[in-house]
Design a protein around this motif. Sequence first.
Motif, PDB file in Angstrom:
ATOM      1  N   ALA A 118       0.856  -1.192   0.000  1.00 46.86           N
ATOM      2  CA  ALA A 118       0.000   0.000   0.000  1.00 46.86           C
ATOM      3  C   ALA A 118       0.885   1.232   0.000  1.00 46.86           C
ATOM      4  O   ALA A 118       1.951   1.234   0.611  1.00 46.86           O
ATOM      5  CB  ALA A 118      -0.912   0.016   1.226  1.00 46.86           C
ATOM      6  N   GLN A 126      -4.704  -2.114   6.645  1.00 45.52           N
ATOM      7  CA  GLN A 126      -5.963  -2.802   6.344  1.00 45.52           C
ATOM      8  C   GLN A 126      -6.979  -1.802   5.788  1.00 45.52           C
ATOM      9  O   GLN A 126      -7.646  -2.081   4.798  1.00 45.52           O
ATOM     10  CB  GLN A 126      -6.496  -3.461   7.618  1.00 45.52           C
ATOM     11  CG  GLN A 126      -7.795  -4.206   7.444  1.00 45.52           C
ATOM     12  CD  GLN A 126      -8.318  -4.775   8.768  1.00 45.52           C
ATOM     13  OE1 GLN A 126      -7.671  -4.691   9.810  1.00 45.52           O
ATOM     14  NE2 GLN A 126      -9.494  -5.346   8.719  1.00 45.52           N
ATOM     15  N   GLN A 130      -5.990  -0.664   2.196  1.00 46.84           N
ATOM     16  CA  GLN A 130      -6.295  -1.704   1.214  1.00 46.84           C
ATOM     17  C   GLN A 130      -7.801  -1.821   0.984  1.00 46.84           C
ATOM     18  O   GLN A 130      -8.255  -1.968  -0.149  1.00 46.84           O
ATOM     19  CB  GLN A 130      -5.702  -3.036   1.664  1.00 46.84           C
ATOM     20  CG  GLN A 130      -4.183  -3.036   1.611  1.00 46.84           C
ATOM     21  CD  GLN A 130      -3.553  -4.284   2.206  1.00 46.84           C
ATOM     22  OE1 GLN A 130      -4.131  -4.934   3.096  1.00 46.84           O
ATOM     23  NE2 GLN A 130      -2.372  -4.622   1.747  1.00 46.84           N
ATOM     24  N   ARG A 132      -8.932   1.259  -1.044  1.00 52.56           N
ATOM     25  CA  ARG A 132      -8.474   1.138  -2.425  1.00 52.56           C
ATOM     26  C   ARG A 132      -9.296   0.102  -3.178  1.00 52.56           C
ATOM     27  O   ARG A 132      -9.600   0.272  -4.352  1.00 52.56           O
ATOM     28  CB  ARG A 132      -6.989   0.841  -2.465  1.00 52.56           C
ATOM     29  CG  ARG A 132      -6.159   2.060  -2.020  1.00 52.56           C
ATOM     30  CD  ARG A 132      -4.680   1.800  -1.966  1.00 52.56           C
ATOM     31  NE  ARG A 132      -4.103   1.592  -3.280  1.00 52.56           N
ATOM     32  CZ  ARG A 132      -3.789   2.564  -4.136  1.00 52.56           C
ATOM     33  NH1 ARG A 132      -3.994   3.815  -3.810  1.00 52.56           N
ATOM     34  NH2 ARG A 132      -3.264   2.282  -5.302  1.00 52.56           N
TER      35      ARG A 132
END
Length: 107
Positions: free
Chosen positions: A4, A87, A90, A93
């Motif tokens: 990330a 977390q 992600q 995204r």
Amino acid sequence: MAGAPTVSLPELRSLLAAGQARLIDVRSREEAAAGTIPGALNIPVSELESALQMEPAAFQALYAAEKPKLQEENLIFFCQMGKRGLQATQLARGLGYAGYGAGPAGG
């Protein structure tokens, strides 16, 4: 925080000074109540997916803030140690947001 994009502390300070960053503290409400970065919005990571899928008016009513836009470039998620921030980054995204992860809330 492999996998990330991240922002360094100096970059974060520059973005904040320029008013170009939106901070989301993904720690629990209790952790955030004990202290957070001024101006950060607290959305616990356990609520983040549903929060980012809410209609803007519902988000505003629940969090007293404007819902982040998908194209918001400097949407930065942070937590205590980095795991929940990763977390959250992600997850966001995966929903189409262009967010960044930051390290621990304290530095």
